[in-house]
Design a protein around this motif. Structure first.
Motif, PDB file in Angstrom:
ATOM      1  N   ARG A  88      -2.975  15.911 -27.194  1.00 12.14           N
ATOM      2  CA  ARG A  88      -3.100  15.145 -28.427  1.00 12.14           C
ATOM      3  C   ARG A  88      -2.536  15.896 -29.634  1.00 12.14           C
ATOM      4  O   ARG A  88      -1.345  16.120 -29.727  1.00 12.14           O
ATOM      5  CB  ARG A  88      -4.549  14.703 -28.650  1.00 12.14           C
ATOM      6  N   PHE A  89      -3.389  16.372 -30.539  1.00 13.15           N
ATOM      7  CA  PHE A  89      -2.905  17.002 -31.771  1.00 13.15           C
ATOM      8  C   PHE A  89      -2.380  18.416 -31.540  1.00 13.15           C
ATOM      9  O   PHE A  89      -1.688  18.966 -32.396  1.00 13.15           O
ATOM     10  CB  PHE A  89      -4.022  17.052 -32.820  1.00 13.15           C
ATOM     11  N   SER A  90      -2.738  19.024 -30.411  1.00 13.56           N
ATOM     12  CA  SER A  90      -2.447  20.441 -30.182  1.00 13.56           C
ATOM     13  C   SER A  90      -1.249  20.636 -29.256  1.00 13.56           C
ATOM     14  O   SER A  90      -1.242  20.146 -28.128  1.00 13.56           O
ATOM     15  CB  SER A  90      -3.675  21.139 -29.594  1.00 13.56           C
ATOM     16  N   LYS A  91      -0.261  21.379 -29.742  1.00 14.66           N
ATOM     17  CA  LYS A  91       0.931  21.721 -28.969  1.00 14.66           C
ATOM     18  C   LYS A  91       0.773  23.130 -28.404  1.00 14.66           C
ATOM     19  O   LYS A  91      -0.190  23.839 -28.716  1.00 14.66           O
ATOM     20  CB  LYS A  91       2.174  21.637 -29.858  1.00 14.66           C
ATOM     21  N   ASP A  92       1.740  23.560 -27.617  1.00 16.41           N
ATOM     22  CA  ASP A  92       1.622  24.886 -27.011  1.00 16.41           C
ATOM     23  C   ASP A  92       1.564  25.993 -28.059  1.00 16.41           C
ATOM     24  O   ASP A  92       0.901  27.015 -27.871  1.00 16.41           O
ATOM     25  CB  ASP A  92       2.723  25.147 -25.988  1.00 16.41           C
ATOM     26  N   TYR A  93       2.251  25.784 -29.197  1.00 18.68           N
ATOM     27  CA  TYR A  93       2.209  26.805 -30.246  1.00 18.68           C
ATOM     28  C   TYR A  93       0.878  26.826 -30.999  1.00 18.68           C
ATOM     29  O   TYR A  93       0.627  27.709 -31.823  1.00 18.68           O
ATOM     30  CB  TYR A  93       3.370  26.631 -31.231  1.00 18.68           C
ATOM     31  N   ASP A  94      -0.003  25.868 -30.712  1.00 16.18           N
ATOM     32  CA  ASP A  94      -1.380  25.890 -31.207  1.00 16.18           C
ATOM     33  C   ASP A  94      -2.332  26.475 -30.160  1.00 16.18           C
ATOM     34  O   ASP A  94      -3.286  27.182 -30.496  1.00 16.18           O
ATOM     35  CB  ASP A  94      -1.862  24.479 -31.549  1.00 16.18           C
ATOM     36  N   PHE A  99      -5.532  31.660 -26.962  1.00 11.44           N
ATOM     37  CA  PHE A  99      -5.657  32.602 -25.845  1.00 11.44           C
ATOM     38  C   PHE A  99      -5.264  34.015 -26.260  1.00 11.44           C
ATOM     39  O   PHE A  99      -5.875  34.996 -25.797  1.00 11.44           O
ATOM     40  CB  PHE A  99      -4.815  32.121 -24.661  1.00 11.44           C
ATOM     41  N   GLN A 100      -4.279  34.139 -27.124  1.00 13.39           N
ATOM     42  CA  GLN A 100      -3.891  35.465 -27.616  1.00 13.39           C
ATOM     43  C   GLN A 100      -5.024  36.113 -28.410  1.00 13.39           C
ATOM     44  O   GLN A 100      -5.274  37.320 -28.284  1.00 13.39           O
ATOM     45  CB  GLN A 100      -2.633  35.349 -28.481  1.00 13.39           C
ATOM     46  N   ILE A 101      -5.716  35.317 -29.207  1.00 18.06           N
ATOM     47  CA  ILE A 101      -6.842  35.844 -29.988  1.00 18.06           C
ATOM     48  C   ILE A 101      -8.010  36.190 -29.069  1.00 18.06           C
ATOM     49  O   ILE A 101      -8.678  37.221 -29.244  1.00 18.06           O
ATOM     50  CB  ILE A 101      -7.254  34.832 -31.074  1.00 18.06           C
ATOM     51  N   GLY A 151      -2.776  21.356 -35.100  1.00 19.50           N
ATOM     52  CA  GLY A 151      -3.492  21.271 -33.840  1.00 19.50           C
ATOM     53  C   GLY A 151      -4.415  22.449 -33.599  1.00 19.50           C
ATOM     54  O   GLY A 151      -5.480  22.309 -32.987  1.00 19.50           O
ATOM     55  N   PHE A 152      -4.014  23.615 -34.077  1.00 19.35           N
ATOM     56  CA  PHE A 152      -4.858  24.807 -33.964  1.00 19.35           C
ATOM     57  C   PHE A 152      -6.137  24.613 -34.779  1.00 19.35           C
ATOM     58  O   PHE A 152      -7.238  24.906 -34.312  1.00 19.35           O
ATOM     59  CB  PHE A 152      -4.087  26.030 -34.470  1.00 19.35           C
ATOM     60  N   TYR A 153      -5.966  24.110 -35.987  1.00 17.29           N
ATOM     61  CA  TYR A 153      -7.109  23.932 -36.883  1.00 17.29           C
ATOM     62  C   TYR A 153      -7.954  22.720 -36.505  1.00 17.29           C
ATOM     63  O   TYR A 153      -9.097  22.612 -36.936  1.00 17.29           O
ATOM     64  CB  TYR A 153      -6.624  23.842 -38.330  1.00 17.29           C
ATOM     65  N   HIS A 154      -7.397  21.834 -35.682  1.00 13.58           N
ATOM     66  CA  HIS A 154      -8.222  20.748 -35.156  1.00 13.58           C
ATOM     67  C   HIS A 154      -9.119  21.281 -34.042  1.00 13.58           C
ATOM     68  O   HIS A 154     -10.285  20.895 -33.937  1.00 13.58           O
ATOM     69  CB  HIS A 154      -7.353  19.609 -34.614  1.00 13.58           C
TER      70      HIS A 154
END
Length: 261
Positions: A88-94, A99-101, A151-154
């Motif tokens: 949905r709102f989140s892409k791979d760059y989100d 996972f990195q964090i 998407g990250f912030y969602h």
């Protein structure tokens, strides 16, 4: 308003091990150690919006990349296999930065429990859960690369925006409350302190039951709903999440509604 007796009967009906198989909490129980369980649960909670069947399928896809070792996958830090994954709102760059964090967190500390507990201990008696969530959000925001999108912030919303923080509260329910559905593997907080994971089903049913009057599904609605739930069961008010959520799902399936006088 619905009575405590009526609501307790609904809890007994829905808070059973059978609830797990259709809920994202199922992934928690695939963990082989505490760290596995909390990582699986945390990631599952971030994606737990929209159609349950669809996001559970997406979680199956994501966790398959770990080959049954989610802690090892996270601490290894190679997330190339997640390129192209989106929901949905989140892409791979989100998604990859999450996972990195987590990788940094687990390589440099004891992980999510320590992070949540740090914020919890900073809080005052009446807002320790909020303080816990705030600290986690602050940690992820501080380490998020500039390349992330909305998407990250969602997935990890800002409590300062006044939202219900449904997924964070659901994750804490999973970790702090005791079985048969929740795991109870985190001991720094008590079930009495938890906040209801307010989603559209819980909000709709709680209004029909006369427990909630606020029209917006925001944090103020969470606070309002917690008042009667704490009166019904001071030691474990969030157990009523099962009664309202599962009943809401069931009624939605048959396109019916409930009226409580």
């Amino acid at each position: 308003m619905i009575s405590k007796t009526e609501l307790d009967k609904l809890v007994l009906k829905y808070e059973t091990p059978d609830f797990i198989k259709d809920d994202p909490i199922q992934f928690l129980y695939r963990g082989k150690c505490k760290e596995d369980c909390e990582i699986l649960a945390f990631v599952s909670s971030l994606f737990a919006y929209g159609n349950r069947k669809i996001f559970i399928k997406k979680l199956e896809e994501i966790f398959a990349k770990a080959n049954g070792d989610i802690k090892g996958f996270v601490t290894n830090g190679d997330f190339n296999s997640l390129k192209g994954v989106e929901y949905r709102f989140s892409k791979d760059y989100d998604i990859i930065p999450v996972f990195q964090i987590l990788s940094k967190l687990y390589n440099e500390s004891k992980g999510l429990e320590e992070l949540f507990e740090y914020g919890y201990k900073k809080g005052f008696l009446d807002n320790r859960i909020c303080s816990s969530i705030n600290s986690v959000v602050d940690y992820f925001y501080a380490l998020a690369p500039k390349t992330v999108g909305q998407g990250f912030y969602h997935m990890i919303p800002n409590p300062a925006n006044g939202g219900a923080m449904k997924r964070m509260n659901m994750f804490l329910r999973w970790m702090v409350r005791n079985p048969p559905v929740d795991s109870g593997i985190w001991k720094f907080a008590t079930p009495s302190e938890l906040l209801i994971p307010l989603d559209v089903h819980v909000a709709r049913i709680s209004r029909a039951m006369g427990l909630l009057h606020r029209k917006s599904n925001d944090f103020k609605a969470v606070e309002e709903l917690m008042i009667p739930l704490r009166k019904f069961c001071p030691n474990d008010p969030v157990k009523y999440d099962f009664a309202m959520f599962a009943l809401g799902i069931e009624l939605n399936k048959y396109k019916t509604d409930i009226k409580v006088h």
